[in-house]
Design a protein around this motif. Structure first.
Motif, short mmCIF file in Angstrom:
data_model
loop_
_atom_site.label_atom_id
_atom_site.label_comp_id
_atom_site.label_asym_id
_atom_site.label_seq_id
_atom_site.Cartn_x
_atom_site.Cartn_y
_atom_site.Cartn_z
N LYS A 215 0.82 -1.21 0.00
CA LYS A 215 0.00 0.00 0.00
C LYS A 215 0.86 1.26 0.00
N GLU A 216 2.00 1.24 0.70
CA GLU A 216 2.83 2.43 0.77
C GLU A 216 3.40 2.81 -0.59
N TYR A 217 3.44 1.86 -1.52
CA TYR A 217 3.93 2.15 -2.87
C TYR A 217 2.79 2.27 -3.88
N GLY A 218 1.55 2.26 -3.37
CA GLY A 218 0.41 2.53 -4.25
C GLY A 218 -0.25 1.32 -4.87
N TYR A 219 0.07 0.11 -4.40
CA TYR A 219 -0.49 -1.10 -5.01
C TYR A 219 -1.63 -1.68 -4.20
N VAL A 220 -2.66 -2.14 -4.90
CA VAL A 220 -3.74 -2.90 -4.27
C VAL A 220 -3.92 -4.18 -5.07
N ARG A 221 -4.12 -5.27 -4.36
CA ARG A 221 -4.28 -6.57 -5.04
C ARG A 221 -5.75 -6.84 -5.28
N VAL A 222 -6.09 -7.22 -6.51
CA VAL A 222 -7.47 -7.52 -6.88
C VAL A 222 -7.53 -8.95 -7.41
N ALA A 223 -8.72 -9.54 -7.31
CA ALA A 223 -8.89 -10.92 -7.76
C ALA A 223 -10.24 -11.08 -8.44
N ALA A 224 -10.26 -11.85 -9.52
CA ALA A 224 -11.50 -12.23 -10.20
C ALA A 224 -11.54 -13.75 -10.24
N LEU A 225 -12.64 -14.34 -9.75
CA LEU A 225 -12.76 -15.79 -9.65
C LEU A 225 -14.08 -16.25 -10.23
N SER A 226 -14.12 -17.52 -10.63
CA SER A 226 -15.35 -18.14 -11.12
C SER A 226 -15.51 -19.49 -10.42
N PRO A 227 -16.21 -19.51 -9.27
CA PRO A 227 -16.33 -20.76 -8.52
C PRO A 227 -17.22 -21.77 -9.24
N GLN A 228 -17.02 -23.03 -8.94
CA GLN A 228 -17.89 -24.06 -9.50
C GLN A 228 -19.22 -24.02 -8.77
N ILE A 229 -20.32 -24.02 -9.53
CA ILE A 229 -21.65 -23.89 -8.93
C ILE A 229 -22.57 -25.00 -9.42
N ARG A 230 -23.75 -25.03 -8.84
CA ARG A 230 -24.86 -25.84 -9.35
C ARG A 230 -26.03 -24.92 -9.64
N VAL A 231 -26.65 -25.12 -10.78
CA VAL A 231 -27.78 -24.27 -11.16
C VAL A 231 -28.93 -24.44 -10.17
N ALA A 232 -29.41 -23.30 -9.65
CA ALA A 232 -30.57 -23.25 -8.76
C ALA A 232 -30.31 -23.91 -7.41
N ASP A 233 -29.07 -23.95 -6.95
CA ASP A 233 -28.73 -24.54 -5.66
C ASP A 233 -27.95 -23.54 -4.82
N PRO A 234 -28.63 -22.56 -4.21
CA PRO A 234 -27.94 -21.51 -3.45
C PRO A 234 -27.09 -22.04 -2.30
N ASP A 235 -27.55 -23.11 -1.63
CA ASP A 235 -26.78 -23.63 -0.51
C ASP A 235 -25.43 -24.18 -0.96
N TYR A 236 -25.44 -24.95 -2.03
CA TYR A 236 -24.18 -25.48 -2.56
C TYR A 236 -23.29 -24.33 -3.03
N ASN A 237 -23.91 -23.40 -3.73
CA ASN A 237 -23.14 -22.29 -4.30
C ASN A 237 -22.56 -21.40 -3.20
N LYS A 238 -23.30 -21.26 -2.10
CA LYS A 238 -22.80 -20.47 -0.98
C LYS A 238 -21.46 -21.00 -0.50
N ALA A 239 -21.39 -22.31 -0.28
CA ALA A 239 -20.15 -22.91 0.20
C ALA A 239 -19.01 -22.72 -0.81
N SER A 240 -19.33 -22.86 -2.09
CA SER A 240 -18.33 -22.69 -3.13
C SER A 240 -17.84 -21.24 -3.21
N ILE A 241 -18.76 -20.30 -3.04
CA ILE A 241 -18.41 -18.88 -3.10
C ILE A 241 -17.56 -18.49 -1.89
N VAL A 242 -17.94 -18.96 -0.71
CA VAL A 242 -17.16 -18.66 0.49
C VAL A 242 -15.75 -19.20 0.36
N GLU A 243 -15.62 -20.40 -0.16
CA GLU A 243 -14.29 -20.98 -0.36
C GLU A 243 -13.49 -20.16 -1.36
N ALA A 244 -14.14 -19.70 -2.42
CA ALA A 244 -13.44 -18.88 -3.42
C ALA A 244 -12.97 -17.56 -2.83
#
Length: 638
Positions: free
Chosen positions: A2-31
């Motif tokens: 930070k003192e040199y002006g840098y910030v680290r950013v990340a873009a991820l695409s977790p593995q999901i299941r269509v229409a399964d928020p509970d499964y996707n929640k765990a995958s998103i938290v892990e990501a």
């Protein structure tokens, strides 16, 4: 970082299941934990990743929408201890009854805001208007999440409490693909990091276009653009999603998770560069509309810079790119000289040929300009002027080069003239500055007078690195009638000559060019020992690769001395020690400030890159400016 002006950013695409928020929640938290474990401060996940983008009419089912909202609250709670701002996509029911495709902004266990998608596509394979309402500027919507109202509206800026320069805004997928993306206004309102939560399906050629959009938008908005695309787990009924994730900064792709691969796009974004560029470019005007700002808070754990820092920023690392760049520079130099010669009606051009790199490049450019004008090369007059420090090697190379290129070679030995001059002024012939500069000025006088004899122009050979360091004799090699190398740094000149050598017609021309490349850089103003050069420039002023590095970062990005030191240590790790880099960096600042008077009266010359020192163009500086505050910053860093 930070003192040199840098910030680290990340873009991820977790593995999901269509229409399964509970499964996707765990995958998103892990990501998110994975990205936070990599010290990312801004973490972006795909559009509608809590449910999956391809749910179709299931988006109209309250069961799915309720499950998505509950999953989001769990994601916020389970990531509350992480030092990051997280952006997660999901469908959201507004209290008005409308359904929005939203980016949820999470920080320290809270849902700070919900950004709705502005441009909702309904063409080709897309039919989002069947389910989602578009977000609109000025809308006043809220959603209840866990019984608490959360605003749902676009045009919001998120600013870090601990680091106000870290400003974030978000848009969703199609928002980037339209003629005027919302991120245009967000950037003009002060957002430096633009995030896109996307679900862009993969078709032939689309990845390349998507990449160009991300890089182009980051360049146009002078921002970092972080793009997370939907991938594995989406329905394949009609479409395929590849999880294409990217991070770009001001037109440069810093990190990429290519289509159909694993991992994340992780990048260290230089916020100082972005803000400096915005200050420098006066056409980057602040948006008249002032966005609402929401603060977030994160800590910045110490970490090692993962970003690649090029040792030779003026020279492309890729050989193919480097070759094409060199060819373009040759063409630009020759075009400038061609115009000047034609305008002045000067059929003869004169150059001092020393057998060194700079004069070699100048002569190569001259031959190209003459070929373009369909003028005979014999009208180019290459003058070799041996004196006290001239070695047989450089003398022979100069003569051979002139012969191979078919130009007129003229030899003027200046030993007697310089000796007479030194006697006239009462000099004792000690090897001091006057002894050296007398030779340089005599050579310039010869060149000017020869040019007058033939009604021609003197073509200068000095380069950008020498101008930065003031490594030129005032009114000696400092002066000419057109300086073709004025904006070409020393590190690049070597590759320009090497590129020409590789394509040169004739083995003898190639051989002499290669030997010139192998000759130590020297002004040859002191007598040789045993026929060898004793006055080596880089032993006196420092390695040109370091000075070109310092020059690039000082001028192109107005970096502070301590940051340049940090970047140089990163780039030259294992090559130069901290002590060596610091020593030459101080020397660079001293020379750069002390020698501005030479740059204030430079001859004309073509600009070929983003860094030049022309007093009529890119660099305006008083000759009496002090280096004290720059050197002060380096005090105590031994």
């Amino acid at each position: 970082m930070k003192e040199y002006g840098y910030v680290r950013v990340a873009a991820l695409s977790p593995q999901i299941r269509v229409a399964d928020p509970d499964y996707n929640k765990a995958s998103i938290v892990e990501a998110i934990r994975q990205a936070a474990g990599a010290k990312a401060s801004v973490i972006v996940l795909p559009e509608l990743c809590v449910t999956g983008y391809t749910c179709g009419d299931l988006f109209l089912q309250d069961t799915l929408l309720k499950g998505a909202e509950e999953a989001l609250l769990s994601i916020a709670a389970e990531t509350a201890q992480l030092q990051a701002l997280c952006l997660v996509g999901l469908p959201v029911r507004a209290r008005s009854g409308s359904l929005y495709n939203c980016a949820a902004i999470l920080n320290r266990g809270k849902v700070l805001h919900l950004i709705p998608k502005t441009h909702v596509p309904n063409y080709s394979e897309f039919y989002e208007l069947r389910h989602f309402a578009p977000g609109k500027a000025g809308m006043e919507e809220t959603a209840l999440l866990g019984g608490e109202p959360v605003p749902v509206r676009p045009d919001v800026l998120f600013r870090c409490q601990e680091w106000p320069e870290l400003t974030v805004a978000a848009e969703i997928c199609e928002d980037l693909w339209v003629a005027s993306p919302p991120s245009n206004g967000y950037a003009l309102a002060g957002a430096a990091v633009l995030c896109n939560l996307s679900a862009s399906d993969e078709t032939i050629g689309k990845a390349q276009y998507r990449r160009s959009l991300v890089c182009g938008q980051s360049a146009k908005t002078l921002s970092a653009y972080v793009y997370a695309d939907a991938g594995e787990g989406e329905s394949t009924t009609d479409l395929i999603f590849s999880g294409h994730c990217m991070a770009a900064e001001n037109g440069v792709l810093l990190a990429e998770r290519p289509p159909f691969t694993q991992g994340m796009a992780l990048a260290d974004v230089d916020l100082q560069h972005l803000w400096q560029e915005r200050r420098r470019m006066n056409t980057f005007e602040r948006w008249e509309n002032v966005l609402e700002e929401i603060e977030f808070s994160i800590g910045f754990a110490p970490c090692t810079l993962q970003r690649s820092i090029e040792k030779t920023p003026f020279v492309p690392a890729n050989e193919e790119t480097r070759s094409s760049r060199c060819e373009l520079i040759f063409t630009m130099q020759a075009a400038g000289l061609k115009k000047r010669l034609a305008h002045a009606n000067a059929r003869h051009a004169v150059v001092g040929l020393s057998g060194g790199l700079d004069s070699t490049l100048a002569l190569l450019v001259m031959t190209r300009a003459y070929d373009a004008l369909s003028w005979p090369r014999k009208d180019i007059i290459a003058v070799t002027m041996p004196c006290f420090g001239t070695t047989g090697r450089t003398y022979q190379n100069a003569c051979q080069l002139a012969r191979e290129l078919g130009v007129t070679l003229k030899e003027v030995n200046i030993c007697e003239a310089v000796t007479r001059h030194l006697k006239d002024i009462g000099h004792d012939f000690s090897h001091d500055v006057a002894f050296e500069n007398a030779q340089a000025r005599e050579r310039t006088q010869v060149l000017m007078d020869v040019a007058n004899q033939y009604g021609g122009l003197v073509v200068g050979t000095g380069d950008l690195s020498e101008l930065a360091l003031g490594w030129a004799t005032y009114n000696g090699d400092h002066m000419s009638m057109y300086g073709v190398n004025a904006s070409v740094p020393k590190t690049l000149i070597r590759y320009l000559v090497d590129t020409y050598a590789k394509t040169a017609e004739g083995e003898r021309l190639r051989a002499v060019l290669l030997d010139i490349l192998d000759t130590p850089v020297s002004p040859e103003l002191l007598p040789p020992e045993n026929g060898e050069i004793v006055q080596k420039t880089e032993e006196l002023v420092g390695p040109y690769e370091l000075h070109d590095f310092f020059l690039y970062h000082m001028l192109r990005f107005a970096e502070e001395p301590r940051k340049i030191l940090f970047l140089a240590e990163h780039a030259f790790q294992g090559i130069y020690s901290h002590e060596v880099i610091l020593h030459w960096l101080k020397n660079f600042y001293r020379r750069f400030f002390a020698q501005q008077f030479k740059r204030s009266c430079l001859p004309d010359g073509p600009k070929v890159g983003s860094v030049t020192l022309s007093p009529r163009g890119d660099w305006r500086m008083p000759s009496d400016a002090s280096a004290a505050v720059w050197l002060k910053e380096l005090e105590g860093m031994e």
